[in-house]
Design a protein around this motif. Structure first.
Motif, PDB file in Angstrom:
ATOM      1  N   GLY A 166      57.400  56.038  30.454  1.00 44.97           N
ATOM      2  CA  GLY A 166      57.944  55.559  31.498  1.00 44.97           C
ATOM      3  C   GLY A 166      59.307  54.788  31.169  1.00 44.97           C
ATOM      4  N   LEU A 167      58.973  53.819  30.195  1.00 43.57           N
ATOM      5  CA  LEU A 167      60.019  53.190  29.742  1.00 43.57           C
ATOM      6  C   LEU A 167      61.346  53.976  29.369  1.00 43.57           C
ATOM      7  CD1 LEU A 167      61.285  50.038  29.238  1.00 43.57           C
ATOM      8  CD2 LEU A 167      60.179  50.258  27.119  1.00 43.57           C
ATOM      9  N   SER A 168      61.082  54.575  28.173  1.00 45.79           N
ATOM     10  CA  SER A 168      62.047  55.626  27.868  1.00 45.79           C
ATOM     11  C   SER A 168      62.592  56.436  28.937  1.00 45.79           C
ATOM     12  CB  SER A 168      61.371  56.496  26.640  1.00 45.79           C
ATOM     13  OG  SER A 168      60.870  55.747  25.545  1.00 45.79           O
ATOM     14  N   LEU A 169      61.804  56.971  29.843  1.00 44.46           N
ATOM     15  CA  LEU A 169      62.440  58.104  30.802  1.00 44.46           C
ATOM     16  C   LEU A 169      63.049  57.022  31.734  1.00 44.46           C
ATOM     17  CD1 LEU A 169      62.446  60.619  32.305  1.00 44.46           C
ATOM     18  CD2 LEU A 169      60.348  59.874  33.311  1.00 44.46           C
ATOM     19  N   ALA A 170      62.954  56.055  32.237  1.00 44.71           N
ATOM     20  CA  ALA A 170      63.733  54.957  33.108  1.00 44.71           C
ATOM     21  C   ALA A 170      65.207  54.683  32.491  1.00 44.71           C
ATOM     22  CB  ALA A 170      62.809  53.885  33.393  1.00 44.71           C
ATOM     23  N   ARG A 171      64.888  54.523  31.147  1.00 42.40           N
ATOM     24  CA  ARG A 171      66.124  54.196  30.407  1.00 42.40           C
ATOM     25  C   ARG A 171      67.179  55.416  30.480  1.00 42.40           C
ATOM     26  NH1 ARG A 171      64.145  52.658  25.861  1.00 42.40           N
ATOM     27  NH2 ARG A 171      63.874  50.176  26.202  1.00 42.40           N
ATOM     28  N   VAL A 172      66.611  56.505  29.956  1.00 45.48           N
ATOM     29  CA  VAL A 172      67.545  57.500  29.903  1.00 45.48           C
ATOM     30  C   VAL A 172      67.960  58.159  31.234  1.00 45.48           C
ATOM     31  CG1 VAL A 172      67.415  60.160  29.104  1.00 45.48           C
ATOM     32  CG2 VAL A 172      66.249  58.362  27.722  1.00 45.48           C
ATOM     33  N   LEU A 173      67.355  58.169  32.249  1.00 49.36           N
ATOM     34  CA  LEU A 173      67.730  58.491  33.437  1.00 49.36           C
ATOM     35  C   LEU A 173      68.897  57.569  34.155  1.00 49.36           C
ATOM     36  CD1 LEU A 173      64.492  59.204  35.644  1.00 49.36           C
ATOM     37  CD2 LEU A 173      66.125  60.788  35.178  1.00 49.36           C
ATOM     38  N   HIS A 174      68.841  56.147  33.660  1.00 47.58           N
ATOM     39  CA  HIS A 174      69.745  55.239  34.070  1.00 47.58           C
ATOM     40  C   HIS A 174      71.004  55.698  33.432  1.00 47.58           C
ATOM     41  CE1 HIS A 174      71.527  51.612  35.381  1.00 47.58           C
ATOM     42  NE2 HIS A 174      71.688  51.076  34.218  1.00 47.58           N
ATOM     43  N   ALA A 175      70.960  56.009  32.075  1.00 55.06           N
ATOM     44  CA  ALA A 175      71.899  56.126  31.144  1.00 55.06           C
ATOM     45  C   ALA A 175      72.816  57.339  31.781  1.00 55.06           C
ATOM     46  CB  ALA A 175      71.437  56.309  29.716  1.00 55.06           C
ATOM     47  N   ILE A 176      72.313  58.358  32.104  1.00 56.40           N
ATOM     48  CA  ILE A 176      72.900  59.654  32.636  1.00 56.40           C
ATOM     49  C   ILE A 176      73.419  59.308  34.229  1.00 56.40           C
ATOM     50  CG2 ILE A 176      71.861  61.060  31.057  1.00 56.40           C
ATOM     51  CD1 ILE A 176      70.230  61.980  32.985  1.00 56.40           C
ATOM     52  N   GLY A 177      73.123  58.476  34.722  1.00 54.40           N
ATOM     53  CA  GLY A 177      73.747  58.078  35.953  1.00 54.40           C
ATOM     54  C   GLY A 177      72.777  58.149  37.310  1.00 54.40           C
ATOM     55  N   ALA A 178      71.619  58.275  36.996  1.00 49.22           N
ATOM     56  CA  ALA A 178      70.799  58.442  37.999  1.00 49.22           C
ATOM     57  C   ALA A 178      70.587  57.141  38.676  1.00 49.22           C
ATOM     58  CB  ALA A 178      69.304  58.940  37.679  1.00 49.22           C
ATOM     59  N   LYS A 179      70.190  57.126  40.090  1.00 53.34           N
ATOM     60  CA  LYS A 179      69.685  55.703  40.682  1.00 53.34           C
ATOM     61  C   LYS A 179      67.935  55.661  40.435  1.00 53.34           C
ATOM     62  CE  LYS A 179      73.305  56.410  44.406  1.00 53.34           C
ATOM     63  NZ  LYS A 179      73.325  56.920  45.730  1.00 53.34           N
ATOM     64  N   VAL A 180      67.726  54.641  39.684  1.00 54.10           N
ATOM     65  CA  VAL A 180      66.237  54.556  39.332  1.00 54.10           C
ATOM     66  C   VAL A 180      65.699  53.459  39.904  1.00 54.10           C
ATOM     67  CG1 VAL A 180      64.778  54.705  37.162  1.00 54.10           C
ATOM     68  CG2 VAL A 180      67.020  55.844  37.044  1.00 54.10           C
ATOM     69  N   SER A 181      64.445  54.042  40.538  1.00 53.76           N
ATOM     70  CA  SER A 181      63.407  53.026  40.902  1.00 53.76           C
ATOM     71  C   SER A 181      62.349  53.170  40.006  1.00 53.76           C
ATOM     72  CB  SER A 181      63.124  53.152  42.215  1.00 53.76           C
ATOM     73  OG  SER A 181      64.234  52.959  43.291  1.00 53.76           O
ATOM     74  N   VAL A 182      61.630  51.936  39.723  1.00 49.70           N
ATOM     75  CA  VAL A 182      60.281  51.911  38.987  1.00 49.70           C
ATOM     76  C   VAL A 182      59.250  51.352  39.454  1.00 49.70           C
ATOM     77  CG1 VAL A 182      59.533  51.721  36.622  1.00 49.70           C
ATOM     78  CG2 VAL A 182      62.002  51.880  36.980  1.00 49.70           C
ATOM     79  N   GLY A 183      57.973  52.036  39.665  1.00 45.65           N
ATOM     80  CA  GLY A 183      56.964  51.504  40.445  1.00 45.65           C
ATOM     81  C   GLY A 183      56.032  50.858  39.163  1.00 45.65           C
ATOM     82  N   VAL A 184      55.649  49.658  39.443  1.00 41.18           N
ATOM     83  CA  VAL A 184      54.665  49.055  38.292  1.00 41.18           C
ATOM     84  C   VAL A 184      53.666  48.249  39.180  1.00 41.18           C
ATOM     85  CG1 VAL A 184      56.606  49.107  36.622  1.00 41.18           C
ATOM     86  CG2 VAL A 184      56.476  46.986  38.029  1.00 41.18           C
ATOM     87  N   ARG A 185      52.898  47.673  38.053  1.00 42.24           N
ATOM     88  CA  ARG A 185      51.653  46.910  38.843  1.00 42.24           C
ATOM     89  C   ARG A 185      51.810  45.510  38.458  1.00 42.24           C
ATOM     90  NH1 ARG A 185      47.981  51.512  37.127  1.00 42.24           N
ATOM     91  NH2 ARG A 185      47.224  52.458  39.356  1.00 42.24           N
ATOM     92  N   CYS A 186      52.303  44.971  37.300  1.00 40.22           N
ATOM     93  CA  CYS A 186      52.142  43.642  36.758  1.00 40.22           C
ATOM     94  C   CYS A 186      53.504  42.818  37.074  1.00 40.22           C
ATOM     95  CB  CYS A 186      51.460  43.498  35.408  1.00 40.22           C
ATOM     96  SG  CYS A 186      52.548  43.953  34.351  1.00 40.22           S
ATOM     97  N   PRO A 187      53.393  41.536  37.249  1.00 35.48           N
ATOM     98  CA  PRO A 187      54.626  40.936  37.373  1.00 35.48           C
ATOM     99  C   PRO A 187      55.707  40.787  36.164  1.00 35.48           C
ATOM    100  CG  PRO A 187      52.884  39.567  38.144  1.00 35.48           C
ATOM    101  CD  PRO A 187      52.447  40.655  37.611  1.00 35.48           C
ATOM    102  N   ASP A 188      55.002  41.124  34.920  1.00 38.94           N
ATOM    103  CA  ASP A 188      55.859  41.103  33.639  1.00 38.94           C
ATOM    104  C   ASP A 188      56.569  42.422  33.759  1.00 38.94           C
ATOM    105  OD1 ASP A 188      54.657  38.946  32.923  1.00 38.94           O
ATOM    106  OD2 ASP A 188      53.553  39.673  31.206  1.00 38.94           O
ATOM    107  N   ASP A 189      56.080  43.601  34.310  1.00 46.79           N
ATOM    108  CA  ASP A 189      56.874  44.809  34.494  1.00 46.79           C
ATOM    109  C   ASP A 189      57.918  44.915  35.448  1.00 46.79           C
ATOM    110  OD1 ASP A 189      55.633  45.726  32.230  1.00 46.79           O
ATOM    111  OD2 ASP A 189      53.952  46.883  33.366  1.00 46.79           O
ATOM    112  N   ILE A 190      57.761  44.065  36.651  1.00 46.04           N
ATOM    113  CA  ILE A 190      58.531  43.805  37.527  1.00 46.04           C
ATOM    114  C   ILE A 190      59.815  43.077  36.896  1.00 46.04           C
ATOM    115  CG2 ILE A 190      59.352  42.582  39.938  1.00 46.04           C
ATOM    116  CD1 ILE A 190      57.593  44.651  40.549  1.00 46.04           C
ATOM    117  N   ALA A 191      59.670  41.948  36.238  1.00 45.57           N
ATOM    118  CA  ALA A 191      60.683  41.321  35.494  1.00 45.57           C
ATOM    119  C   ALA A 191      61.490  42.243  34.617  1.00 45.57           C
ATOM    120  CB  ALA A 191      60.249  40.300  34.677  1.00 45.57           C
ATOM    121  N   ARG A 192      60.816  43.080  33.632  1.00 48.50           N
ATOM    122  CA  ARG A 192      61.486  43.737  32.979  1.00 48.50           C
ATOM    123  C   ARG A 192      62.427  45.026  33.589  1.00 48.50           C
ATOM    124  NH1 ARG A 192      63.390  43.244  28.520  1.00 48.50           N
ATOM    125  NH2 ARG A 192      61.434  42.181  27.457  1.00 48.50           N
TER     126      ARG A 192
END
Length: 299
Positions: A166-192
């Motif tokens: 998920g981390l690698s995918l979100a980073r690559v999608l963002h790098a190629i110009g996609a609008k990326v939302s990420v669903g997570v469970r814990c506060p640490d991941d929200i911050a990341r």
């Protein structure tokens, strides 16, 4: 070097070929079971029938990345015969021998414990999972392009889970110009996710973040894309489930609404088997070195 070590390969796919080549280079005695239909035989190996005899002097048994199913069946794309790892086979292995697989179901775990066999699950290793995320992400992008009529650039993409993939995918999608939302469970991941410049949300609030999604990528190995969320998606959305079988998507609900939902397991073995095989070979040989060093110290 593994001179004098007997290594048995039981089934697998194209990834195993790279692992086999590595063991040949290390001068191991290599036996192959379930590789009858190889187009080009591998010199330095022996094709063997599946029986207890082949295991009696084995030091190492290497299984496919998915290991066995709950009945002990082992898959091989190079063989049409049924391969089943039974209690008799496990009993034939010398005590102290090693078994390597990507992941192990309880069937295999219990047999290894019963017969004092060392079991290594490669995908439990953080380094292997991170390396493996590279071909997984490339495969996911390839399939997303094939199954949509839009560019990934500027597409509304939802990624569920911020693990290694998920981390690698979100980073690559963002790098190629996609609008990326990420669903997570814990506060640490929200911050990341926030730190990465992406849009974070709690997975339990998925229904509120899918109405404008073009592509949804799930990496969570639990049912998170349920009927309630699917009912709020556009009909032309693409859902891609990258999680381990059975995945995290209600495929029946998606089919009922006419939404394309794809289960995409083992992408590294499909899109980049050579690279994926080299990753596995490096991990296995590193673990063997660690075991041999430990045995030497204890001796």
């Amino acid at each position: 070097m593994l001179t004098g070590k007997h290594v048995v390969f039981l089934g697998g796919d194209a990834r195993q070929l790279e692992v086999i080549k590595r063991f040949i280079e290390l001068d191991a005695q290599v036996s192959l079971v379930g590789f009858d239909n190889l187009q080009t035989p591998l010199s330095g190996t022996m094709q063997r029938e599946w029986n207890t005899t082949v295991l009696e002097k084995a030091d190492i048994l290497i299984l496919p990345i998915v290991g066995t199913d709950d009945q002990g069946n082992v898959a091989s794309v190079f063989c049409s015969d049924n391969l089943t790892l039974t209690r008799k086979h496990m009993q034939a292995l010398p005590k102290g021998s090693l078994i390597f697989t990507g992941m192990a179901r309880p069937y295999l775990t219990q047999l290894c414990a019963e017969f004092d066999i060392h079991l290594f699950e490669l995908l439990d290793r953080n380094d292997v999972a991170i390396y493996n995320s590279i071909p997984t992400v490339e495969g996911a992008l390839m399939m997303a392009i094939q199954h949509t009529d839009i560019t990934l650039h500027h597409a509304n993409c939802v990624v569920l889970g911020l693990g290694r993939v998920g981390l690698s995918l979100a980073r690559v999608l963002h790098a190629i110009g996609a609008k990326v939302s990420v669903g997570v469970r814990c506060p640490d991941d929200i911050a990341r996710v926030f730190e990465m410049g992406l849009i974070p949300f709690q997975i339990k609030q998925l229904e509120q973040h899918v109405s404008h999604a073009d592509i949804i990528f799930n990496t969570v190995p639990a049912l998170v894309v349920q009927t309630s969320a699917i009912n709020k998606m556009q009909h032309d959305v693409l859902i891609m489930d990258l999680a381990t079988k059975p995945g995290g998507v209600d495929f029946k609900a998606a089919e009922k609404r006419g939404i394309k939902a794809l289960l995409c397991p083992s992408l590294p073995g499909i899109v980049a088997p050579k690279t994926a095989g080299k990753i596995l070979a490096q991990a296995i040989t590193t673990l063997i070195d660690e075991v041999m060093i430990k045995e030497g110290l204890e001796a």
